[in-house]
Design a protein around this motif. Structure first.
Motif, mmCIF file in Angstrom:
data_model
loop_
_atom_site.group_PDB
_atom_site.id
_atom_site.type_symbol
_atom_site.label_atom_id
_atom_site.label_comp_id
_atom_site.label_asym_id
_atom_site.label_seq_id
_atom_site.Cartn_x
_atom_site.Cartn_y
_atom_site.Cartn_z
ATOM 1 N N SER A 17 0.831 -1.209 0.000
ATOM 2 C CA SER A 17 0.000 0.000 0.000
ATOM 3 C C SER A 17 0.863 1.256 0.000
ATOM 4 N N THR A 18 1.934 1.236 0.766
ATOM 5 C CA THR A 18 2.846 2.375 0.813
ATOM 6 C C THR A 18 3.504 2.585 -0.543
ATOM 7 N N LEU A 19 3.962 1.513 -1.160
ATOM 8 C CA LEU A 19 4.596 1.604 -2.475
ATOM 9 C C LEU A 19 3.628 2.150 -3.524
ATOM 10 N N VAL A 20 2.402 1.667 -3.521
ATOM 11 C CA VAL A 20 1.391 2.150 -4.477
ATOM 12 C C VAL A 20 1.114 3.636 -4.251
ATOM 13 N N PHE A 21 0.992 4.040 -3.000
ATOM 14 C CA PHE A 21 0.738 5.446 -2.700
ATOM 15 C C PHE A 21 1.888 6.321 -3.187
ATOM 16 N N LEU A 22 3.107 5.921 -2.910
ATOM 17 C CA LEU A 22 4.263 6.718 -3.344
ATOM 18 C C LEU A 22 4.358 6.767 -4.871
ATOM 19 N N GLN A 38 1.534 12.349 6.037
ATOM 20 C CA GLN A 38 0.719 12.168 4.840
ATOM 21 C C GLN A 38 0.711 10.709 4.394
ATOM 22 N N ILE A 39 1.862 10.079 4.438
ATOM 23 C CA ILE A 39 1.956 8.662 4.061
ATOM 24 C C ILE A 39 1.159 7.819 5.043
ATOM 25 N N PHE A 40 1.340 8.088 6.320
ATOM 26 C CA PHE A 40 0.615 7.352 7.357
ATOM 27 C C PHE A 40 -0.891 7.467 7.159
ATOM 28 N N GLU A 41 -1.381 8.680 6.947
ATOM 29 C CA GLU A 41 -2.818 8.898 6.762
ATOM 30 C C GLU A 41 -3.340 8.148 5.536
ATOM 31 N N ALA A 42 -2.537 8.072 4.489
ATOM 32 C CA ALA A 42 -2.974 7.439 3.247
ATOM 33 C C ALA A 42 -3.032 5.915 3.341
ATOM 34 N N VAL A 43 -2.125 5.320 4.080
ATOM 35 C CA VAL A 43 -2.047 3.858 4.088
ATOM 36 C C VAL A 43 -2.494 3.220 5.400
ATOM 37 N N HIS A 81 3.553 4.022 15.612
ATOM 38 C CA HIS A 81 4.802 3.431 16.100
ATOM 39 C C HIS A 81 5.262 2.302 15.173
ATOM 40 N N TYR A 82 4.327 1.462 14.743
ATOM 41 C CA TYR A 82 4.681 0.354 13.864
ATOM 42 C C TYR A 82 5.296 0.863 12.568
ATOM 43 N N ILE A 83 4.684 1.875 11.979
ATOM 44 C CA ILE A 83 5.178 2.386 10.707
ATOM 45 C C ILE A 83 6.528 3.074 10.884
#
Length: 57
Positions: free
Chosen positions: A22-27, A39-44, A52-54
């Motif tokens: 999901s992170t790769l697709v968002f980026l 922004q990345i956290f909110e998106a994925v 903390h995990y991310i």
């Protein structure tokens, strides 16, 4: 094809977790844009994952 959730590098499949994928697709969907960690956290982010995990990946 995004719905198959497969990533290939030099013809070899790369194993990714759902969060990594999901992170790769968002980026990849935001080329040339500088994104903050928030922004990345909110998106994925989905239930079951914490900030903390991310940040500790």
């Amino acid at each position: 094809m995004q719905n198959r959730r497969r990533i290939l590098q030099d013809g070899e499949e790369i194993s990714l977790t759902r969060l990594e994928y999901s992170t790769l697709v968002f980026l990849a969907s935001n080329p040339g844009i500088v994104l903050t960690q928030s922004q990345i956290f909110e998106a994925v982010c989905t239930a079951g994952y914490t900030r903390h995990y991310i940040t500790s990946c």
